[in-house]
Scaffold this motif. Structure first.
Motif, PDB file in Angstrom:
ATOM      1  N   SER A 124      43.003  35.913  41.101  1.00 24.14           N
ATOM      2  CA  SER A 124      43.445  35.572  39.754  1.00 24.14           C
ATOM      3  C   SER A 124      44.208  36.761  39.194  1.00 24.14           C
ATOM      4  CB  SER A 124      42.249  35.213  38.867  1.00 24.14           C
ATOM      5  OG  SER A 124      41.415  36.338  38.717  1.00 24.14           O
ATOM      6  N   GLY A 125      44.866  36.538  38.090  1.00 28.95           N
ATOM      7  CA  GLY A 125      45.678  37.592  37.503  1.00 28.95           C
ATOM      8  C   GLY A 125      47.044  37.672  38.165  1.00 28.95           C
ATOM      9  N   ASP A 126      47.889  38.549  37.654  1.00 32.60           N
ATOM     10  CA  ASP A 126      49.213  38.656  38.269  1.00 32.60           C
ATOM     11  C   ASP A 126      49.834  40.036  38.085  1.00 32.60           C
ATOM     12  OD1 ASP A 126      49.954  38.579  35.593  1.00 32.60           O
ATOM     13  OD2 ASP A 126      50.414  36.450  35.647  1.00 32.60           O
ATOM     14  N   VAL A 127      50.920  40.236  38.807  1.00 35.80           N
ATOM     15  CA  VAL A 127      51.675  41.484  38.737  1.00 35.80           C
ATOM     16  C   VAL A 127      53.109  41.115  38.373  1.00 35.80           C
ATOM     17  CG1 VAL A 127      52.433  43.523  40.000  1.00 35.80           C
ATOM     18  CG2 VAL A 127      50.290  42.414  40.632  1.00 35.80           C
ATOM     19  N   HIS A 128      53.672  41.823  37.433  1.00 36.90           N
ATOM     20  CA  HIS A 128      55.078  41.596  37.106  1.00 36.90           C
ATOM     21  C   HIS A 128      55.874  42.877  37.299  1.00 36.90           C
ATOM     22  CE1 HIS A 128      53.607  37.876  35.186  1.00 36.90           C
ATOM     23  NE2 HIS A 128      54.812  37.433  35.504  1.00 36.90           N
ATOM     24  N   GLY A 140      44.884  41.598  34.690  1.00 36.51           N
ATOM     25  CA  GLY A 140      43.662  40.955  35.191  1.00 36.51           C
ATOM     26  C   GLY A 140      43.682  40.706  36.687  1.00 36.51           C
ATOM     27  N   LEU A 141      44.373  41.585  37.410  1.00 33.37           N
ATOM     28  CA  LEU A 141      44.541  41.366  38.846  1.00 33.37           C
ATOM     29  C   LEU A 141      43.188  41.419  39.578  1.00 33.37           C
ATOM     30  CD1 LEU A 141      46.987  40.961  40.755  1.00 33.37           C
ATOM     31  CD2 LEU A 141      46.737  43.354  41.368  1.00 33.37           C
ATOM     32  N   THR A 142      42.888  40.358  40.315  1.00 31.67           N
ATOM     33  CA  THR A 142      41.596  40.241  40.982  1.00 31.67           C
ATOM     34  C   THR A 142      41.790  39.718  42.393  1.00 31.67           C
ATOM     35  OG1 THR A 142      40.545  39.716  38.876  1.00 31.67           O
ATOM     36  CG2 THR A 142      39.312  39.148  40.860  1.00 31.67           C
ATOM     37  N   THR A 161      34.159  41.411  45.938  1.00 34.95           N
ATOM     38  CA  THR A 161      35.322  41.589  45.075  1.00 34.95           C
ATOM     39  C   THR A 161      35.997  42.921  45.410  1.00 34.95           C
ATOM     40  OG1 THR A 161      34.196  40.338  43.370  1.00 34.95           O
ATOM     41  CG2 THR A 161      36.111  41.605  42.694  1.00 34.95           C
ATOM     42  N   ALA A 162      37.191  42.837  45.946  1.00 38.94           N
ATOM     43  CA  ALA A 162      37.896  44.056  46.358  1.00 38.94           C
ATOM     44  C   ALA A 162      38.648  44.671  45.181  1.00 38.94           C
ATOM     45  CB  ALA A 162      38.861  43.743  47.490  1.00 38.94           C
ATOM     46  N   VAL A 163      39.218  43.816  44.355  1.00 38.32           N
ATOM     47  CA  VAL A 163      39.952  44.278  43.175  1.00 38.32           C
ATOM     48  C   VAL A 163      39.456  43.443  42.003  1.00 38.32           C
ATOM     49  CG1 VAL A 163      42.208  44.481  42.086  1.00 38.32           C
ATOM     50  CG2 VAL A 163      41.968  44.964  44.527  1.00 38.32           C
ATOM     51  N   ASP A 164      39.045  44.134  40.933  1.00 36.96           N
ATOM     52  CA  ASP A 164      38.285  43.466  39.885  1.00 36.96           C
ATOM     53  C   ASP A 164      38.978  43.605  38.529  1.00 36.96           C
ATOM     54  OD1 ASP A 164      36.312  42.198  38.544  1.00 36.96           O
ATOM     55  OD2 ASP A 164      34.690  43.568  39.133  1.00 36.96           O
ATOM     56  N   HIS A 165      39.725  42.584  38.146  1.00 33.25           N
ATOM     57  CA  HIS A 165      40.368  42.536  36.830  1.00 33.25           C
ATOM     58  C   HIS A 165      41.096  43.841  36.460  1.00 33.25           C
ATOM     59  CE1 HIS A 165      37.496  39.193  36.595  1.00 33.25           C
ATOM     60  NE2 HIS A 165      38.458  38.640  35.913  1.00 33.25           N
ATOM     61  N   LEU A 166      42.019  44.226  37.281  1.00 37.81           N
ATOM     62  CA  LEU A 166      42.796  45.436  36.998  1.00 37.81           C
ATOM     63  C   LEU A 166      43.907  45.107  36.006  1.00 37.81           C
ATOM     64  CD1 LEU A 166      43.465  47.449  40.275  1.00 37.81           C
ATOM     65  CD2 LEU A 166      41.850  47.915  38.430  1.00 37.81           C
ATOM     66  N   THR A 167      43.939  45.873  34.949  1.00 37.34           N
ATOM     67  CA  THR A 167      45.029  45.737  33.985  1.00 37.34           C
ATOM     68  C   THR A 167      45.557  47.126  33.659  1.00 37.34           C
ATOM     69  OG1 THR A 167      44.004  43.778  33.035  1.00 37.34           O
ATOM     70  CG2 THR A 167      45.677  44.880  31.706  1.00 37.34           C
TER      71      THR A 167
END
Lengths: 373, 256
Positions: free
Chosen positions: A55-59, A6-8, A15-21
């Motif tokens: 919002s969202g995160d990267v692991h 959900g990377l945003t 919105t440059a990056v929109d809920h990327l999963t």
């Protein structure tokens, strides 16, 4: 493995990056594709903890980037923008990065050798060419011998030799079992290196698929048929179980049957053909169609991908011949000179056959002014 | 090796491997010592022409550090360059990719730069003092005189705090151009003008460099401030800490 959830990223109300999963798998090159301004670099910066997501995160291997102790040993990145002090020698640049991440000094000469910069190790990068700068960036990415590598538009501005080198390097790194994540705005570049494809447009995920699937799905082949007797042709094709798709300008697309067979059927049933041409959509066109609605800035051009989908989708090559003759091209010389009475060079015969001409002329009567538009 | 130690070594490599470090610090030393020497030589030759009040409040120690008016600008330049070159060159992205713990990164960078500036500042201050006193001749003071050693040490501390202040501001502004454009005229002109004009003096005397001047003074009347050297030190430290906290907040919050 890199996992995005959900990377945003929002800048104000944009919105440059929109809920990327999606996740990036090890042992292969994953292409990260999108038009300019799609949010690729922003996504990559968030992966490295340089920009913080709204919002969202990267692991990365289950951890947030800033939870990694000595991150260069896990993940190496070449960012698009220069990230080197021009006054600090290549060696010292790598040294200060190595020291902070507990990387042994001898690794510096190893990576300098690997990228071919050993001779200029003591030189300041201020005087480096674009390609040399890129190589230094790659040396820094490889410094910690990381399992994950990220490259943001690595071939931008490089000469053919440099491009070739980077392509092979990425394939080699993936063959060693590493995760390679590389961004590009060129489908053709990805087709050569990537096994998996993540496509974004306007920050949104458009596709997350294997390259083989993408090619199978998008490199559609069909035959374009043009005839003054479209209904009859449809019936003829229907008799062998093929349903043509009509295009707006009167042509039809036929799939699942060889062009030779169509020609034979037409001859047998005495249907006049004005065009019989096999069409193949390139991956670049498939990509353009996929991202057409999400392209940040459209050029004011009649052949822009915006107009393409209704006019027959990916087969722009064929569409330019027919719908936009003002674009020149070898076929049109004949057209313009000969006017409507002469068939196109593709057709050869029709102008001699009396009965057909009657039906044929009115059909094209309105065409010449349109061609000169 | 613990993480912090490694980051400190990395920052030391960074600081010693660019030319601007040598240039700015050498300039700070040479200009301060040289200009102070010129002032002292001139003062020595003109001392008899000075007014009675000026002679009574003559501060030999401060005079031998008077070249810092210009020398401090080079110290500020050092502070600006150490921090803002990370941003102007894009190096910050490599730095934070290597050390994503931003507080550790900031602390290590500031610690390494501070140690270096402290050493150079002390050498500058002592050198300026001894050269200056030698030139002042019969009007000179001894390092053993009351308050003199404190003032000379104060000179080194003053330069260090000023460089630290510049580093904090540079972490906030991030652009070397902006940092130079604000800090240079401020410390070279504006602060002195504001202190010189009676309408603004009451407030301007609490500006960092003005407060810091009490550190290097032995004869308080020469400055005529409502606070002494230790209060002056506290005021200057407060400014520096505020600038560093602001820089830390910006570094933590903003995208690199």
């Amino acid at each position: 493995m890199i996992e995005l959830r959900g990377l945003t990223k929002r800048y104000g109300d944009k919105t440059a990056v929109d809920h990327l999963t999606f996740s990036v798998q090890p042992g292969m090159v994953t292409g990260f594709l999108g038009p300019n301004g799609a949010g690729k670099s922003t996504t990559m910066r968030m992966m490295l903890g340089l920009d913080s997501p709204t919002s969202g995160d990267v692991h990365i291997d289950g951890k947030r980037y800033d939870q990694l102790r000595d991150p260069l040993n896990y993940i190496g990145a070449l960012l698009e923008a220069k990230a080197v002090h021009g006054g600090r020698s290549a060696y010292n640049h790598l040294l200060c990065m190595a020291q902070s991440n507990n990387i042994p000094k001898k690794r510096i000469s190893t990576v300098l050798d690997l990228v071919g910069l050993s001779d200029v190790a003591k030189k300041r990068p201020k005087g480096f060419s674009l390609g040399m700068g890129q190589r230094l960036g790659i040396a820094a990415a490889l410094l910690g011998d990381p399992k994950i590598l990220m490259f943001d538009e690595p071939v931008n501005g490089l000469d053919p030799e440099g491009i070739h080198w980077i392509r092979n390097l990425m394939k080699h790194l993936a063959s060693e079992g590493r995760t390679v994540f590389v961004s590009s705005h060129l489908m053709s570049e990805m087709a050569l290196t990537a096994e998996h494809l993540v496509v974004i447009g306007r920050g949104k995920l458009l596709a997350d698929t294997s390259m083989a699937d993408f090619i199978a799905k998008n490199s559609r082949t069909f035959v374009r048929v043009r005839t003054p007797q479209p209904e009859r042709m449809r019936d003829v094709l229907g008799s062998v179980g093929v349903m043509p798709v009509f295009e707006q300008d009167g042509g039809m697309q036929v799939e699942g049957i060889e062009p030779a067979r169509i020609g034979e059927l037409a001859a047998w049933y005495q249907v006049v053909l004005h065009e019989l041409s096999p069409q193949k959509a390139s991956l670049e066109e498939a990509f353009m169609q996929l991202t057409a609605e999400s392209v940040e800035y459209h050029a004011q051009d009649q052949t822009s991908p915006q107009g393409a989908p209704q006019r027959g989708g990916p087969q722009q090559g064929g569409w330019q011949q027919q719908g936009a003759p003002q674009q020149g091209g070898p076929q049109q010389g004949g057209w313009q000179q000969g006017g409507p009475q002469q068939g196109g060079p593709q057709q050869g015969g029709p102008q001699q056959g009396g009965p057909q001409q009657g039906g044929w002329q009115p059909d094209h009567g309105g065409n010449p002014p349109r061609k000169r538009r | 090796m613990p993480h912090t130690t490694r980051v400190l070594r990395s920052e030391w490599t960074k600081i010693r491997s660019v030319r601007s470090t040598l240039w700015t610090l050498a300039t700070a030393l040479v200009v301060t010592v040289g200009l102070s020497a010129v002032f002292c030589a001139l003062t020595a030759s003109q001392f008899d022409n000075l007014g009675e009040r000026q002679q009574a409040t003559f501060d030999a120690t401060q005079t031998s550090f008077s070249g810092s008016v210009l020398g401090q600008l080079a110290m500020i330049a050092f502070g600006v360059m150490v921090v803002s070159s990370e941003y102007s060159t894009g190096m910050i992205r490599s730095s934070l990719a290597a050390v994503p713990q931003r507080t550790v990164f900031l602390a290590a960078k500031i610690f390494v730069a501070t140690m270096l500036v402290l050493v150079v500042g002390m050498i500058t201050s002592f050198l300026a003092f001894f050269v200056g006193q030698a030139l002042l001749g019969e009007n000179s003071v001894s390092i053993q005189d009351e308050g003199v050693l404190r003032a000379v040490l104060g000179g080194g501390v003053y330069m260090t705090l000023l460089a630290l202040f510049a580093m904090g501001i540079s972490f906030v502004l991030r652009s070397p151009l902006l940092a130079f454009a604000i800090l240079m005229p401020f410390f070279f002109l504006i602060s002195n003008i504001l202190t010189g004009v009676s309408a603004t003096k009451d407030y301007a005397q609490y500006l960092p460099d003005q407060a810091g001047k009490t550190l290097t003074a032995v004869v308080p009347e020469s400055l005529n401030r409502p606070y002494g050297p230790y209060e002056g030190l506290l005021i200057m430290v407060a400014w520096t800490v505020a600038a560093l906290i602001a820089g830390w907040i910006v570094l933590k919050r903003r995208d690199a």
